[in-house]
Design an enzyme around this catalytic site. Structure first.
Site, PDB file in Angstrom:
ATOM      1  N   ALA A  27       0.629  -1.119   0.091  1.00 37.93           N
ATOM      2  CA  ALA A  27      -0.254   0.075   0.186  1.00 37.93           C
ATOM      3  C   ALA A  27       0.972   1.382   0.092  1.00 37.93           C
ATOM      4  O   ALA A  27       2.059   0.846   0.716  1.00 37.93           O
ATOM      5  CB  ALA A  27      -1.407  -0.272   1.252  1.00 37.93           C
ATOM      6  N   ASP A 139       1.889  -6.225  16.956  1.00 37.95           N
ATOM      7  CA  ASP A 139       3.054  -5.345  16.726  1.00 37.95           C
ATOM      8  C   ASP A 139       3.364  -4.522  17.436  1.00 37.95           C
ATOM      9  O   ASP A 139       3.572  -3.037  16.596  1.00 37.95           O
ATOM     10  CB  ASP A 139       3.090  -5.477  15.538  1.00 37.95           C
TER      11      ASP A 139
END
EC number: 2.7.11.1
Length: 469
Positions: A27, A139
């Site tokens: 992206a 994360d």
């Protein structure tokens, strides 16, 4: 010409798209401006052909949308809108202009303890809220923690997040219900149990990562560092790290409980919030109810037509009917972008039954009372159920309405009106399902064989945006 220098272009007559902010694995993120308000936004652009070529990518995008839809918190980056053309998917997100927390640490080194505490408090508030919605980030690291113009922390990047839903809502039942089995995240921040790849509790793994972030804020460097990956893993498994001399006694005590190799011995979220060091100057963040994010538009005024003399008033004595289109679309699930363009105002669950509406309604009321729920009839085939005990966000209240599809086929729709969303999902799965299994024909989404489908019923006018690639 470089993309970062391109002139502004217009997306769907709603957003001006400007400079390139960053590029990820699949992206690109651009700075944008909402035309009607002048507000800054960040727009993530994903090419559909990249999505379809890569195994699991559609699932990852679907997961990110589902996760961010659940999260409305002042310390979590907000997803405002999802749009698409034939070739691209657009995530319109809150623009956070203060940069990454990583950049601050890299530039300034260790932070003053009071400032480190403030960021840690905001991180814990955000992560605890995520956990209350059944979301584990997986994360957490300074690169995924942004700072806004007011100097407040914002958690971002839910691409690796795990959304733990009960069976029938995307989750799975089994001997290891609450364990995740995917190794995600960056090694220096990852909990020992994740590295062992034998299943782990997502909440406890996130708490370990929060401990790593706190250490980095106070020290200016990471607790576990080594050029040799196996040596690094060994240090993490044993939690071998030293506290610099400038760490306060209270912060060392907290870190000693956060960085514990055994997740069962690691401090919990509720325990963190009771630590005096954490509570100092702590102002709890106020989360937004997902039901309040976008108010329902008012119904347009309509002229009342004169009733026929033979026409009966709707007194609610009979169940409302579902037409075929409503029935099919309501009972279908899967990845349909058109369903993601609207904010879902109320979490709903639905099942079909081969029993008449009246029988279903009676069985439903009996089951509710057996579950010690308060039952109030709104109208003949609609009732309000309320738990007698307080939950995480007050008492859970649910409406249940019976619809008639055919004389021998009924649809029951549950809708949360107040209380905690995760508690509502668990109520539907752990309480309602077993109690009504004798009358249920099919639950919404249970018969779908494909987890990922495609749909082109979206705006396909790619001429509306020409320069974003």
């Amino acid at each position: 010409m470089e993309e970062s220098n391109r002139s502004s272009t217009v997306l769907f007559d709603k957003y001006n798209i400007g400079r390139l902010l960053g590029t990820g694995n699949f992206a690109k993120v651009y700075h944008g401006t909402e035309i009607s308000t002048g507000d800054d936004v960040a727009i993530k652009v994903i090419k559909k052909d990249h999505v379809f070529k890569r195994r699991g990518m559609m699932e990852q995008i679907e997961r990110e949308i589902a996760v961010m839809r659940l999260l409305r918190h002042p310390n979590v980056v907000e997803l405002r809108e999802v749009m698409a053309t034939k070739k691209k998917i657009f995530f319109v997100m809150e623009y956070v202009n203060g940069g990454e927390l990583f950049e601050m640490i890299d530039r300034d080194g260790k932070l003053p303890e009071d400032l480190a505490r403030k960021y840690f408090q905001q991180l814990i508030s955000a992560v605890d809220f995520c956990h209350s919605r059944g979301v584990f980030h997986r994360d957490i690291k300074p690169e995924n923690l942004l700072l806004d113009g007011e100097g407040d922390l914002k958690v971002t990047d839910f691409g690796l997040s795990a959304l733990m839903m009960p069976e029938g809502l995307g989750g799975r039942r089994g001997s290891s219900d609450d364990l995740l089995h995917t190794r995600c995240g960056t090694p220096a921040y990852v909990a020992p149990e994740v590295l062992r790849n034998k299943g782990y509790d997502g909440a406890m793994a996130d708490i370990w990562s929060c401990g790593i972030v706190l250490y980095a804020l106070l020290a200016g460097f990471l607790p576990f560092i080594d050029e040799n990956v196996m040596t690094l893993y060994t240090k993490i498994f044993k939690a071998e790290c030293e506290f610099p001399p400038w760490f306060s006694l209270e912060s060392k005590e907290l870190l000693s409980r956060l960085l514990v190799p055994d997740p069962e011995q690691r401090i919990s979220m509720s325990e963190i919030k009771m630590i005096p060091w954490f509570r100092k100057n702590f102002t709890p963040s106020v989360a937004f109810s997902i039901d309040e994010t976008i108010p329902s538009p008012p119904e347009p005024p309509t002229k009342k037509k004169k009733k026929d003399l033979n026409e009966k008033e709707d007194d609610g004595a009979s169940p409302r009917s579902f037409n075929a289109f409503q029935f099919i679309t309501s009972m279908s699930s899967g990845f349909d972008l058109s369903n993601l363009f609207e904010i879902k105002r109320k979490p709903k669950r639905m099942f079909t039954s081969k029993f008449p509406a009246k029988s279903v309604k009676e069985r439903l009321e009996t089951a509710a009372r057996e579950m010690d729920m308060r039952v109030k009839h709104v109208k003949d085939c609609k009732m309000k159920l309320q738990r007698r005990t307080e939950g995480r966000k007050g008492r859970l209240s649910v409406t249940a309405e019976v619809f008639e599809v055919a004389p021998e086929v009924s649809v029951v729709e549950f809708c949360k009106t107040s209380g905690d969303t995760l508690e509502y999902y668990l109520f539907c799965e752990d309480d309602v399902r077993p109690a009504l299994k004798d009358i249920v024909w099919s639950w919404q989404g249970d018969d779908d064989e494909d987890d990922v489908t495609t749909n082109d019923n979206v705006d396909t006018n790619d001429n509306k945006i020409n320069n974003v690639s």
